[in-house]
Every structure is written in C-alpha cells, then in structure tokens.
Motif scaffolding. Sequence first.
Motif, mmCIF file in Angstrom:
data_model
loop_
_atom_site.group_PDB
_atom_site.id
_atom_site.type_symbol
_atom_site.label_atom_id
_atom_site.label_comp_id
_atom_site.label_asym_id
_atom_site.label_seq_id
_atom_site.Cartn_x
_atom_site.Cartn_y
_atom_site.Cartn_z
ATOM 1 N N GLN A 152 0.831 -1.209 0.000
ATOM 2 C CA GLN A 152 0.000 0.000 0.000
ATOM 3 C C GLN A 152 0.862 1.255 0.000
ATOM 4 N N ALA A 153 1.919 1.250 0.787
ATOM 5 C CA ALA A 153 2.782 2.426 0.866
ATOM 6 C C ALA A 153 3.532 2.658 -0.447
ATOM 7 N N LEU A 154 4.014 1.589 -1.058
ATOM 8 C CA LEU A 154 4.692 1.743 -2.350
ATOM 9 C C LEU A 154 3.765 2.412 -3.360
ATOM 10 N N LYS A 155 2.537 1.956 -3.422
ATOM 11 C CA LYS A 155 1.566 2.546 -4.352
ATOM 12 C C LYS A 155 1.291 3.997 -3.995
ATOM 13 N N ALA A 156 1.067 4.272 -2.716
ATOM 14 C CA ALA A 156 0.767 5.633 -2.281
ATOM 15 C C ALA A 156 1.948 6.578 -2.506
ATOM 16 N N SER A 199 10.888 -8.333 -11.569
ATOM 17 C CA SER A 199 10.227 -9.156 -10.544
ATOM 18 C C SER A 199 9.960 -8.340 -9.280
ATOM 19 N N LEU A 200 10.779 -7.324 -9.031
ATOM 20 C CA LEU A 200 10.568 -6.454 -7.864
ATOM 21 C C LEU A 200 9.253 -5.686 -7.987
ATOM 22 N N LEU A 201 8.861 -5.403 -9.223
ATOM 23 C CA LEU A 201 7.634 -4.637 -9.444
ATOM 24 C C LEU A 201 6.377 -5.420 -9.083
ATOM 25 N N GLN A 202 6.504 -6.703 -8.855
ATOM 26 C CA GLN A 202 5.349 -7.485 -8.417
ATOM 27 C C GLN A 202 4.805 -6.960 -7.097
ATOM 28 N N LEU A 203 5.646 -6.322 -6.323
ATOM 29 C CA LEU A 203 5.197 -5.738 -5.055
ATOM 30 C C LEU A 203 4.121 -4.688 -5.273
ATOM 31 N N THR A 204 4.199 -3.988 -6.400
ATOM 32 C CA THR A 204 3.227 -2.925 -6.651
ATOM 33 C C THR A 204 2.062 -3.376 -7.502
ATOM 34 N N SER A 205 2.190 -4.523 -8.158
ATOM 35 C CA SER A 205 1.094 -4.975 -9.020
ATOM 36 C C SER A 205 0.215 -6.006 -8.349
ATOM 37 N N ALA A 206 0.733 -6.674 -7.343
ATOM 38 C CA ALA A 206 -0.067 -7.684 -6.639
ATOM 39 C C ALA A 206 -1.025 -6.995 -5.681
#
Length: 183
Positions: free
Chosen positions: A14-18, A170-177
């Motif tokens: 949530q924080a990464l997205k925000a 693969s690190l970007l999966q944190l923001t897409s999941a």
Amino acid sequence: SLDRYRQLLPAVQQALKACGCNNLNRVAMWMAQLGHESGGLQWMEEIADGSKYEGRTDLGNTQPGDGRKFKGRGPIQVTGRHNYGQLSNWAFSQKLVPSPTYFVDNPAELSSDRYGFVGVVWYWTVARPQINSLCDAGDLVGVTKAINGGTNGLDDRRSRWNHCLNMGDSLLQLTSAAPTPTP
C-alpha cells in the motif's frame, strides 16, 4: 523473519503505491532507503534514545524532553516535533488518524504496524516530494540526502539499491499484486 515480512507485506504494498513507486528505480530506491533506515524493517523505532535531538530547533524540538519523545520512528525514521506535527496534520486531512495532533500526542503510534508506513508516505510524497524525480534519475546520493540530511550509510544504501535493481521487473510485483490481507 520471513513471517514478519509477511505481516508487513500489505502495508509495504500500500505504501509503495501511495508513494508513486511504479517503476524499478523508484521501488528499488524505496526498498534500499527504508531497508537502511529500519535495518531491513527490523526497527520501527530508532535504537538510540533520542537525546541527541534535544534542543534541536531545526527539528522543532523546543520543549524539554522533545528529543527523546520525538526520536526517529517508522521505517523511514520520522524525527522531531515539527515533523510529527506536520505528519499529524496531513494524516488527519487524509482521514487516517482521529486528530490533527495525533502523533504529537501519541508519538509511539508512529512505530506501530498500523501507522509506521503512514509516516513513510507522508515523508516521501509531502515532506520530500522531489524524491521520485531523484529516483527516476538514479540519484542515490540525492535521495539519501533528502531522507537522511547527509550521506550516512551510503555504502549500505548503495548495496541494497543495487541488489534491488538486480531483481529487475520481478521487484515490481510488489506494486502490481493485490495487498495480502493480514490474518
């Protein structure tokens, strides 16, 4: 521990997205900077007692005991009465806390799982809105100075950043999941 990371994963996502961390440089820098500041998310409160911040008017620590009371908290280590106050006002305006002085009145809450990442979002997007541009430019020193005020721990931050960059997309999966619900 891996279990602890699992517990924090929804808040991290949530924080990464925000924070607008939507590309590899931004996510890698976010992870590197927070990783250094929090010892890999081990510490949600500065290990030192905060006495070195006593009387630091640049941090808004103007009352006796402010140094210890408003020491670094959260995974980005928000520090000082002034920052706690600004964060409180912002979090209240976002309907994240019940009062505009919440973290000034309850400083330990900033080190909680519930509110620690609120401090990250505020610092990254409001207190230092230039950070994402610095990330896009790959400016590790600039981001470190924006977060730390100097270059403390630069080698560790660089190592963490390079490690995260090497993970690639693969690190970007944190923001897409979708954030995983906490049990």
